[in-house]
Design a protein around this motif. Sequence first.
Motif, PDB file in Angstrom:
ATOM      1  N   SER A 130     -19.357-137.831  -1.068  1.00 40.35           N
ATOM      2  CA  SER A 130     -18.975-138.476   0.057  1.00 40.35           C
ATOM      3  C   SER A 130     -19.088-139.827   0.422  1.00 40.35           C
ATOM      4  O   SER A 130     -19.906-140.258  -0.303  1.00 40.35           O
ATOM      5  CB  SER A 130     -19.482-137.562   1.642  1.00 40.35           C
ATOM      6  OG  SER A 130     -20.686-137.929   1.516  1.00 40.35           O
ATOM      7  N   GLN A 131     -18.493-140.350   1.165  1.00 42.56           N
ATOM      8  CA  GLN A 131     -18.730-141.788   1.320  1.00 42.56           C
ATOM      9  C   GLN A 131     -19.864-142.054   1.857  1.00 42.56           C
ATOM     10  O   GLN A 131     -21.009-143.092   1.391  1.00 42.56           O
ATOM     11  CB  GLN A 131     -17.818-142.347   2.555  1.00 42.56           C
ATOM     12  CG  GLN A 131     -16.304-142.428   1.840  1.00 42.56           C
ATOM     13  CD  GLN A 131     -16.167-143.315   0.869  1.00 42.56           C
ATOM     14  OE1 GLN A 131     -16.781-144.346   0.837  1.00 42.56           O
ATOM     15  NE2 GLN A 131     -15.334-142.686  -0.204  1.00 42.56           N
ATOM     16  N   ILE A 132     -20.621-141.227   2.657  1.00 44.07           N
ATOM     17  CA  ILE A 132     -21.876-141.716   2.979  1.00 44.07           C
ATOM     18  C   ILE A 132     -23.067-141.443   1.941  1.00 44.07           C
ATOM     19  O   ILE A 132     -24.067-142.038   1.772  1.00 44.07           O
ATOM     20  CB  ILE A 132     -22.609-140.624   4.446  1.00 44.07           C
ATOM     21  CG1 ILE A 132     -23.843-141.435   5.042  1.00 44.07           C
ATOM     22  CG2 ILE A 132     -22.621-139.436   4.091  1.00 44.07           C
ATOM     23  CD1 ILE A 132     -24.077-140.720   6.122  1.00 44.07           C
ATOM     24  N   GLN A 133     -22.859-140.469   0.950  1.00 49.36           N
ATOM     25  CA  GLN A 133     -23.610-140.267  -0.306  1.00 49.36           C
ATOM     26  C   GLN A 133     -23.549-141.507  -1.144  1.00 49.36           C
ATOM     27  O   GLN A 133     -24.595-141.780  -1.724  1.00 49.36           O
ATOM     28  CB  GLN A 133     -23.264-138.889  -0.977  1.00 49.36           C
ATOM     29  CG  GLN A 133     -23.733-137.641   0.008  1.00 49.36           C
ATOM     30  CD  GLN A 133     -23.128-136.383  -0.784  1.00 49.36           C
ATOM     31  OE1 GLN A 133     -22.197-136.360  -1.402  1.00 49.36           O
ATOM     32  NE2 GLN A 133     -23.648-135.296  -0.723  1.00 49.36           N
ATOM     33  N   LEU A 134     -22.208-142.174  -1.180  1.00 46.00           N
ATOM     34  CA  LEU A 134     -22.130-143.030  -2.296  1.00 46.00           C
ATOM     35  C   LEU A 134     -23.011-144.391  -1.577  1.00 46.00           C
ATOM     36  O   LEU A 134     -23.482-144.983  -2.387  1.00 46.00           O
ATOM     37  CB  LEU A 134     -20.750-143.270  -2.291  1.00 46.00           C
ATOM     38  CG  LEU A 134     -19.827-142.481  -2.880  1.00 46.00           C
ATOM     39  CD1 LEU A 134     -18.401-142.872  -2.755  1.00 46.00           C
ATOM     40  CD2 LEU A 134     -20.279-142.473  -4.486  1.00 46.00           C
ATOM     41  N   ARG A 135     -22.837-144.526  -0.250  1.00 49.56           N
ATOM     42  CA  ARG A 135     -23.596-145.694   0.492  1.00 49.56           C
ATOM     43  C   ARG A 135     -25.233-145.545   0.264  1.00 49.56           C
ATOM     44  O   ARG A 135     -25.533-146.341  -0.200  1.00 49.56           O
ATOM     45  CB  ARG A 135     -23.233-145.890   2.010  1.00 49.56           C
ATOM     46  CG  ARG A 135     -22.066-146.281   2.221  1.00 49.56           C
ATOM     47  CD  ARG A 135     -21.845-146.740   3.723  1.00 49.56           C
ATOM     48  NE  ARG A 135     -22.060-145.309   4.467  1.00 49.56           N
ATOM     49  CZ  ARG A 135     -21.047-145.047   5.218  1.00 49.56           C
ATOM     50  NH1 ARG A 135     -19.848-145.579   4.948  1.00 49.56           N
ATOM     51  NH2 ARG A 135     -21.321-144.081   5.937  1.00 49.56           N
ATOM     52  N   ARG A 136     -25.629-144.319   0.078  1.00 51.96           N
ATOM     53  CA  ARG A 136     -27.071-144.199   0.202  1.00 51.96           C
ATOM     54  C   ARG A 136     -27.484-144.068  -1.387  1.00 51.96           C
ATOM     55  O   ARG A 136     -28.521-144.539  -1.572  1.00 51.96           O
ATOM     56  CB  ARG A 136     -27.408-142.780   0.404  1.00 51.96           C
ATOM     57  CG  ARG A 136     -27.397-142.599   2.081  1.00 51.96           C
ATOM     58  CD  ARG A 136     -27.738-141.121   2.416  1.00 51.96           C
ATOM     59  NE  ARG A 136     -27.786-141.071   3.747  1.00 51.96           N
ATOM     60  CZ  ARG A 136     -28.119-140.032   4.385  1.00 51.96           C
ATOM     61  NH1 ARG A 136     -28.596-138.903   3.899  1.00 51.96           N
ATOM     62  NH2 ARG A 136     -28.317-139.688   5.701  1.00 51.96           N
ATOM     63  N   LEU A 137     -26.518-144.181  -2.389  1.00 54.85           N
ATOM     64  CA  LEU A 137     -26.791-144.201  -3.723  1.00 54.85           C
ATOM     65  C   LEU A 137     -26.792-145.592  -4.152  1.00 54.85           C
ATOM     66  O   LEU A 137     -27.185-145.931  -5.343  1.00 54.85           O
ATOM     67  CB  LEU A 137     -25.975-143.448  -4.485  1.00 54.85           C
ATOM     68  CG  LEU A 137     -26.198-141.983  -4.570  1.00 54.85           C
ATOM     69  CD1 LEU A 137     -25.029-141.137  -5.278  1.00 54.85           C
ATOM     70  CD2 LEU A 137     -27.318-141.410  -5.179  1.00 54.85           C
ATOM     71  N   GLN A 138     -25.959-146.605  -3.389  1.00 52.35           N
ATOM     72  CA  GLN A 138     -26.175-147.949  -3.684  1.00 52.35           C
ATOM     73  C   GLN A 138     -27.455-148.609  -3.711  1.00 52.35           C
ATOM     74  O   GLN A 138     -28.142-148.315  -2.927  1.00 52.35           O
ATOM     75  CB  GLN A 138     -25.229-148.939  -2.841  1.00 52.35           C
ATOM     76  CG  GLN A 138     -23.640-148.482  -3.028  1.00 52.35           C
ATOM     77  CD  GLN A 138     -22.883-149.048  -1.806  1.00 52.35           C
ATOM     78  OE1 GLN A 138     -23.037-149.490  -1.039  1.00 52.35           O
ATOM     79  NE2 GLN A 138     -21.262-148.894  -2.205  1.00 52.35           N
ATOM     80  N   VAL A 139     -27.526-149.423  -4.657  1.00 57.69           N
ATOM     81  CA  VAL A 139     -28.857-150.183  -4.629  1.00 57.69           C
ATOM     82  C   VAL A 139     -28.668-151.368  -3.580  1.00 57.69           C
ATOM     83  O   VAL A 139     -27.895-152.318  -3.856  1.00 57.69           O
ATOM     84  CB  VAL A 139     -29.178-150.567  -6.245  1.00 57.69           C
ATOM     85  CG1 VAL A 139     -30.484-151.437  -6.178  1.00 57.69           C
ATOM     86  CG2 VAL A 139     -29.151-149.414  -6.992  1.00 57.69           C
ATOM     87  N   ARG A 140     -29.684-151.439  -2.839  1.00 62.31           N
ATOM     88  CA  ARG A 140     -29.716-152.546  -1.880  1.00 62.31           C
ATOM     89  C   ARG A 140     -30.730-153.704  -2.337  1.00 62.31           C
ATOM     90  O   ARG A 140     -31.882-153.295  -2.603  1.00 62.31           O
ATOM     91  CB  ARG A 140     -29.959-152.257  -0.931  1.00 62.31           C
ATOM     92  CG  ARG A 140     -28.887-151.406  -0.143  1.00 62.31           C
ATOM     93  CD  ARG A 140     -29.088-151.043   1.338  1.00 62.31           C
ATOM     94  NE  ARG A 140     -28.015-149.961   1.943  1.00 62.31           N
ATOM     95  CZ  ARG A 140     -28.138-149.119   2.665  1.00 62.31           C
ATOM     96  NH1 ARG A 140     -29.390-149.229   3.610  1.00 62.31           N
ATOM     97  NH2 ARG A 140     -27.191-148.396   3.102  1.00 62.31           N
ATOM     98  N   VAL A 141     -30.263-154.950  -2.461  1.00 65.62           N
ATOM     99  CA  VAL A 141     -31.265-156.140  -3.173  1.00 65.62           C
ATOM    100  C   VAL A 141     -31.463-157.092  -1.938  1.00 65.62           C
ATOM    101  O   VAL A 141     -30.687-157.272  -0.839  1.00 65.62           O
ATOM    102  CB  VAL A 141     -30.736-156.787  -4.172  1.00 65.62           C
ATOM    103  CG1 VAL A 141     -31.326-157.859  -4.789  1.00 65.62           C
ATOM    104  CG2 VAL A 141     -30.281-155.715  -5.195  1.00 65.62           C
TER     105      VAL A 141
END
Length: 96
Positions: free
Chosen positions: A85-96
């Motif tokens: 889902s979109q929220i799962q994809l956002r949580r999987l993104q690496v934030r720098v």
Amino acid sequence: GFNTIVRASDCNLTVAGGAAGGGYSQVIPMEEFNLHLTGDIHAITAANNLVAAAIDARMFHEATQSDKALYDRLVPSIKGVRTFSQIQLRRLQVRV
């Protein structure tokens, strides 16, 4: 019984020394100091219990199920296709 609180007569927080208060302590009736905080305490307790139950449930499910079973529930197959889902994809993104 009576509800009472103990209040120091000197509320200066910069006084040096352990129990140096500069005066005597008083016992005053609770009604004089009632801020009606009982509802707030109940709300904090209920919120704390809710968070504890959520953490407990997650720990239980993660400990008793296989990774495949958890994956099947978190990423269900819709018409043979698994997508996050979109929220799962956002949580999987690496934030720098």
